[in-house]
Design an enzyme around this catalytic site. Sequence first.
Site, PDB file in Angstrom:
ATOM      1  N   ASP A  19       0.885  -1.155   0.000  1.00 53.92           N
ATOM      2  CA  ASP A  19       0.000   0.000   0.000  1.00 53.92           C
ATOM      3  C   ASP A  19       0.919   1.200   0.000  1.00 53.92           C
ATOM      4  O   ASP A  19       1.877   1.266   0.778  1.00 53.92           O
ATOM      5  CB  ASP A  19      -0.940   0.023   1.213  1.00 53.92           C
ATOM      6  CG  ASP A  19      -2.122   0.954   0.954  1.00 53.92           C
ATOM      7  OD1 ASP A  19      -2.772   0.801  -0.098  1.00 53.92           O
ATOM      8  OD2 ASP A  19      -2.370   1.851   1.770  1.00 53.92           O
ATOM      9  N   SER A  20       0.663   2.060  -0.927  1.00 51.06           N
ATOM     10  CA  SER A  20       1.539   3.209  -1.065  1.00 51.06           C
ATOM     11  C   SER A  20       0.723   4.413  -1.471  1.00 51.06           C
ATOM     12  O   SER A  20      -0.415   4.288  -1.912  1.00 51.06           O
ATOM     13  CB  SER A  20       2.644   2.916  -2.088  1.00 51.06           C
ATOM     14  OG  SER A  20       2.090   2.416  -3.283  1.00 51.06           O
ATOM     15  N   TYR A  42       1.072   9.234  -9.500  1.00 51.59           N
ATOM     16  CA  TYR A  42       1.476  10.641  -9.443  1.00 51.59           C
ATOM     17  C   TYR A  42       2.867  10.872 -10.021  1.00 51.59           C
ATOM     18  O   TYR A  42       3.412  11.969  -9.901  1.00 51.59           O
ATOM     19  CB  TYR A  42       1.413  11.130  -7.985  1.00 51.59           C
ATOM     20  CG  TYR A  42       0.017  11.094  -7.410  1.00 51.59           C
ATOM     21  CD1 TYR A  42      -0.847  12.181  -7.554  1.00 51.59           C
ATOM     22  CD2 TYR A  42      -0.451   9.968  -6.744  1.00 51.59           C
ATOM     23  CE1 TYR A  42      -2.134  12.143  -7.041  1.00 51.59           C
ATOM     24  CE2 TYR A  42      -1.736   9.924  -6.226  1.00 51.59           C
ATOM     25  CZ  TYR A  42      -2.573  11.008  -6.381  1.00 51.59           C
ATOM     26  OH  TYR A  42      -3.856  10.962  -5.874  1.00 51.59           O
ATOM     27  N   HIS A 100      10.357   4.659  -3.423  1.00 55.21           N
ATOM     28  CA  HIS A 100       9.802   4.164  -2.162  1.00 55.21           C
ATOM     29  C   HIS A 100       9.537   2.666  -2.226  1.00 55.21           C
ATOM     30  O   HIS A 100       9.813   1.928  -1.289  1.00 55.21           O
ATOM     31  CB  HIS A 100       8.513   4.919  -1.841  1.00 55.21           C
ATOM     32  CG  HIS A 100       7.463   4.856  -2.930  1.00 55.21           C
ATOM     33  ND1 HIS A 100       7.730   5.172  -4.246  1.00 55.21           N
ATOM     34  CD2 HIS A 100       6.160   4.503  -2.908  1.00 55.21           C
ATOM     35  CE1 HIS A 100       6.632   5.021  -4.974  1.00 55.21           C
ATOM     36  NE2 HIS A 100       5.666   4.612  -4.183  1.00 55.21           N
TER      37      HIS A 100
END
Length: 197
Positions: free
Chosen positions: A68-69, A155, A181
């Site tokens: 989940d990011s 994004y 990330h």
Amino acid sequence: MKVVLASNNPAKLRELDAVLRPMGWELVAQGDLGVPEAEETGTTFEANALLKARHAAARTGLAALADDSGIEVDALDGRPGVYSARYAGPQCDDEANNRLLLQELEGVPEEQRGARYQCVIALVRTAEDPDPLIARGVWEGRILEAPQGHNGFGYDPLFYVPTHGCASAELEPDVKNGISHRGAALRALIEHLQADA
């Protein structure tokens, strides 16, 4: 090792597979196994990653990997955060999310557009795994005033990477995987797995 990826996002599958396949992992998207999306009811990245991993493991009997990011924007008090994928509404797409983010940051000067991507990866061996592996990664940057580039997803066209002087969507996939990330969280997961071996 065959592992179900608790996602139907083909871009995410490609990113994760590129890192895990050389380790002997075979990632299979949950949709290919008839597993529906889990409802993301958690209020943290960790809660949602675990919820998705346990859901996929329960329906397939396989070990499951979920991440989940999302992106946290300083000027928006950390929003969209865990709601990044559905920021513009439940049926929205990346373009709608990016458009809304730009609208909300209209007039905000460059020095106040700090942001970070957060990622939490959860690996469960079974649906009831009492000791799931949890790994985290963070990627610092800022939000551009207009989209740039065509690689990546989410994004990425708006996320400026200071170390490389461009948007995330302008990076080649292998470069992004090395600094993102998700890449950081994956490296942390691999370290956990090697320590447990």
